[in-house]
Design a protein around this motif. Structure first.
Motif, PDB file in Angstrom:
ATOM      1  N   LEU A 108       0.833  -1.197   0.000  1.00  0.00           N
ATOM      2  CA  LEU A 108       0.000   0.000   0.000  1.00  0.00           C
ATOM      3  C   LEU A 108       0.869   1.249   0.000  1.00  0.00           C
ATOM      4  N   ASP A 109       1.950   1.216   0.775  1.00  0.00           N
ATOM      5  CA  ASP A 109       2.983   2.249   0.765  1.00  0.00           C
ATOM      6  C   ASP A 109       4.214   1.653   1.432  1.00  0.00           C
ATOM      7  N   ASP A 110       5.218   2.457   1.727  1.00  0.00           N
ATOM      8  CA  ASP A 110       6.472   1.921   2.270  1.00  0.00           C
ATOM      9  C   ASP A 110       6.318   1.318   3.660  1.00  0.00           C
ATOM     10  N   ARG A 111       5.225   1.595   4.339  1.00  0.00           N
ATOM     11  CA  ARG A 111       5.049   1.103   5.705  1.00  0.00           C
ATOM     12  C   ARG A 111       3.898   0.110   5.862  1.00  0.00           C
ATOM     13  N   LEU A 112       3.121  -0.124   4.797  1.00  0.00           N
ATOM     14  CA  LEU A 112       1.938  -0.970   4.917  1.00  0.00           C
ATOM     15  C   LEU A 112       1.876  -2.034   3.822  1.00  0.00           C
ATOM     16  N   LEU A 113       1.612  -3.273   4.240  1.00  0.00           N
ATOM     17  CA  LEU A 113       1.323  -4.378   3.330  1.00  0.00           C
ATOM     18  C   LEU A 113      -0.046  -4.920   3.712  1.00  0.00           C
ATOM     19  N   HIS A 114      -0.829  -5.366   2.722  1.00  0.00           N
ATOM     20  CA  HIS A 114      -2.163  -5.889   3.014  1.00  0.00           C
ATOM     21  C   HIS A 114      -2.306  -7.273   2.397  1.00  0.00           C
ATOM     22  N   LEU A 115      -2.827  -8.213   3.174  1.00  0.00           N
ATOM     23  CA  LEU A 115      -3.007  -9.591   2.710  1.00  0.00           C
ATOM     24  C   LEU A 115      -4.062  -9.652   1.611  1.00  0.00           C
ATOM     25  N   LEU A 116      -3.787 -10.509   0.622  1.00  0.00           N
ATOM     26  CA  LEU A 116      -4.720 -10.737  -0.479  1.00  0.00           C
ATOM     27  C   LEU A 116      -5.264 -12.151  -0.394  1.00  0.00           C
ATOM     28  N   ASP A 117      -6.516 -12.321  -0.830  1.00  0.00           N
ATOM     29  CA  ASP A 117      -7.072 -13.668  -0.876  1.00  0.00           C
ATOM     30  C   ASP A 117      -6.505 -14.403  -2.097  1.00  0.00           C
ATOM     31  N   GLN A 118      -6.986 -15.602  -2.347  1.00  0.00           N
ATOM     32  CA  GLN A 118      -6.428 -16.415  -3.427  1.00  0.00           C
ATOM     33  C   GLN A 118      -6.731 -15.866  -4.818  1.00  0.00           C
ATOM     34  N   GLU A 119      -7.730 -14.981  -4.916  1.00  0.00           N
ATOM     35  CA  GLU A 119      -8.056 -14.360  -6.205  1.00  0.00           C
ATOM     36  C   GLU A 119      -7.380 -13.001  -6.380  1.00  0.00           C
ATOM     37  N   GLY A 120      -6.571 -12.570  -5.405  1.00  0.00           N
ATOM     38  CA  GLY A 120      -5.867 -11.297  -5.506  1.00  0.00           C
ATOM     39  C   GLY A 120      -6.653 -10.109  -4.981  1.00  0.00           C
ATOM     40  N   ASN A 121      -7.749 -10.362  -4.259  1.00  0.00           N
ATOM     41  CA  ASN A 121      -8.552  -9.286  -3.682  1.00  0.00           C
ATOM     42  C   ASN A 121      -8.078  -8.972  -2.271  1.00  0.00           C
ATOM     43  N   LEU A 122      -8.231  -7.704  -1.866  1.00  0.00           N
ATOM     44  CA  LEU A 122      -7.912  -7.325  -0.491  1.00  0.00           C
ATOM     45  C   LEU A 122      -8.791  -8.113   0.474  1.00  0.00           C
ATOM     46  N   MET A 123      -8.186  -8.674   1.516  1.00  0.00           N
ATOM     47  CA  MET A 123      -8.975  -9.373   2.529  1.00  0.00           C
ATOM     48  C   MET A 123      -9.609  -8.318   3.426  1.00  0.00           C
ATOM     49  N   ILE A 124     -10.855  -8.545   3.790  1.00  0.00           N
ATOM     50  CA  ILE A 124     -11.615  -7.582   4.579  1.00  0.00           C
ATOM     51  C   ILE A 124     -11.681  -8.058   6.023  1.00  0.00           C
ATOM     52  N   GLY A 125     -11.265  -7.207   6.935  1.00  0.00           N
ATOM     53  CA  GLY A 125     -11.306  -7.530   8.354  1.00  0.00           C
ATOM     54  C   GLY A 125     -12.636  -7.131   8.969  1.00  0.00           C
ATOM     55  N   HIS A 126     -12.598  -6.770  10.228  1.00  0.00           N
ATOM     56  CA  HIS A 126     -13.799  -6.313  10.923  1.00  0.00           C
ATOM     57  C   HIS A 126     -13.392  -5.239  11.916  1.00  0.00           C
ATOM     58  N   ALA A 127     -14.297  -4.822  12.772  1.00  0.00           N
ATOM     59  CA  ALA A 127     -14.038  -3.701  13.677  1.00  0.00           C
ATOM     60  C   ALA A 127     -12.832  -3.945  14.589  1.00  0.00           C
ATOM     61  N   GLY A 128     -12.551  -5.199  14.918  1.00  0.00           N
ATOM     62  CA  GLY A 128     -11.446  -5.503  15.831  1.00  0.00           C
ATOM     63  C   GLY A 128     -10.093  -5.586  15.164  1.00  0.00           C
ATOM     64  N   TRP A 129     -10.020  -6.243  13.999  1.00  0.00           N
ATOM     65  CA  TRP A 129      -8.742  -6.496  13.355  1.00  0.00           C
ATOM     66  C   TRP A 129      -8.869  -6.369  11.842  1.00  0.00           C
ATOM     67  N   SER A 130      -7.773  -5.966  11.228  1.00  0.00           N
ATOM     68  CA  SER A 130      -7.734  -5.892   9.773  1.00  0.00           C
ATOM     69  C   SER A 130      -6.704  -6.900   9.268  1.00  0.00           C
ATOM     70  N   TYR A 131      -6.432  -6.860   7.982  1.00  0.00           N
ATOM     71  CA  TYR A 131      -5.410  -7.720   7.389  1.00  0.00           C
ATOM     72  C   TYR A 131      -4.223  -6.900   6.886  1.00  0.00           C
ATOM     73  N   THR A 132      -3.989  -5.756   7.515  1.00  0.00           N
ATOM     74  CA  THR A 132      -2.883  -4.872   7.140  1.00  0.00           C
ATOM     75  C   THR A 132      -1.707  -5.083   8.082  1.00  0.00           C
ATOM     76  N   LEU A 133      -0.525  -5.308   7.490  1.00  0.00           N
ATOM     77  CA  LEU A 133       0.700  -5.440   8.274  1.00  0.00           C
ATOM     78  C   LEU A 133       1.415  -4.091   8.265  1.00  0.00           C
ATOM     79  N   ASN A 134       1.849  -3.647   9.437  1.00  0.00           N
ATOM     80  CA  ASN A 134       2.520  -2.366   9.613  1.00  0.00           C
ATOM     81  C   ASN A 134       4.009  -2.592   9.800  1.00  0.00           C
ATOM     82  N   ARG A 135       4.803  -1.736   9.186  1.00  0.00           N
ATOM     83  CA  ARG A 135       6.255  -1.851   9.314  1.00  0.00           C
ATOM     84  C   ARG A 135       6.703  -1.285  10.651  1.00  0.00           C
ATOM     85  N   LYS A 136       7.586  -2.020  11.312  1.00  0.00           N
ATOM     86  CA  LYS A 136       8.144  -1.556  12.590  1.00  0.00           C
ATOM     87  C   LYS A 136       9.175  -0.484  12.345  1.00  0.00           C
TER      88      LYS A 136
END
Length: 161
Positions: A133-161
């Motif tokens: 998504l940018d230099d600090r964010l990666l987002h998990l994709l499903d098997q068809e290449g679509n963004l995985m959708i989380g919910h109010a508690g958690w998302s599927y975005t990984l943040n760079r330390k």
């Protein structure tokens, strides 16, 4: 005589600089990303989490290593923990169940011209794809290449330390 001494010193200096550069080049710091995601079907499959396991959330810690000479992707290490969350926290009851996946990773473009990070495990497991998504964010994709959708508690975005 002085010229020979200078040449010897110059050669030694060059060797020391090259050796120091090589030592530094073999151990660069990896890019590290972390996330807390839901524990649903796709991540369970990727991480080989048994269907019978009590799993509400997954904690991800992804380290991406690059070749220091040309910055090409080399290997990754994905450490994770899963289980039932402690109420009102981002932690797991009893520290959860831990696992590690390792393998090679690559950076590719998909048909939408997005930068994808493809994790290919050494074990015969399914590859994991993330979109940059940018230099600090990666987002998990499903098997068809679509963004995985989380919910109010958690998302599927990984943040760079």
């Amino acid at each position: 005589m002085k010229t020979r001494l200078h040449l010897k010193l110059l050669k030694k200096s060059i060797l020391i600089v090259l050796a120091a550069g090589f030592m530094q080049a073999t151990s660069p710091e990896p890019a590290v990303y972390f996330a807390t995601t839901p524990c649903d079907g796709i991540p369970r499959m990727w991480l080989s989490i048994p269907a019978t396991a009590d799993c509400e959330m997954i904690q991800w810690n992804l380290a991406l290593q690059r070749d220091p000479r040309n910055q090409a992707p080399t290997f990754y290490k994905l450490s994770y923990a899963y289980g039932i969350s402690k109420p009102s926290t981002q932690t797991l009851m009893n520290d959860g169940t831990r696992g590690v996946k390792e393998g090679q990773w690559s950076l590719v473009k998909d048909r939408k011209n997005r930068d994808l990070y493809r994790l290919t495990p050494t074990a015969p497991d399914a590859p994991i794809s993330l979109v940059k998504l940018d230099d600090r964010l990666l987002h998990l994709l499903d098997q068809e290449g679509n963004l995985m959708i989380g919910h109010a508690g958690w998302s599927y975005t990984l943040n760079r330390k």
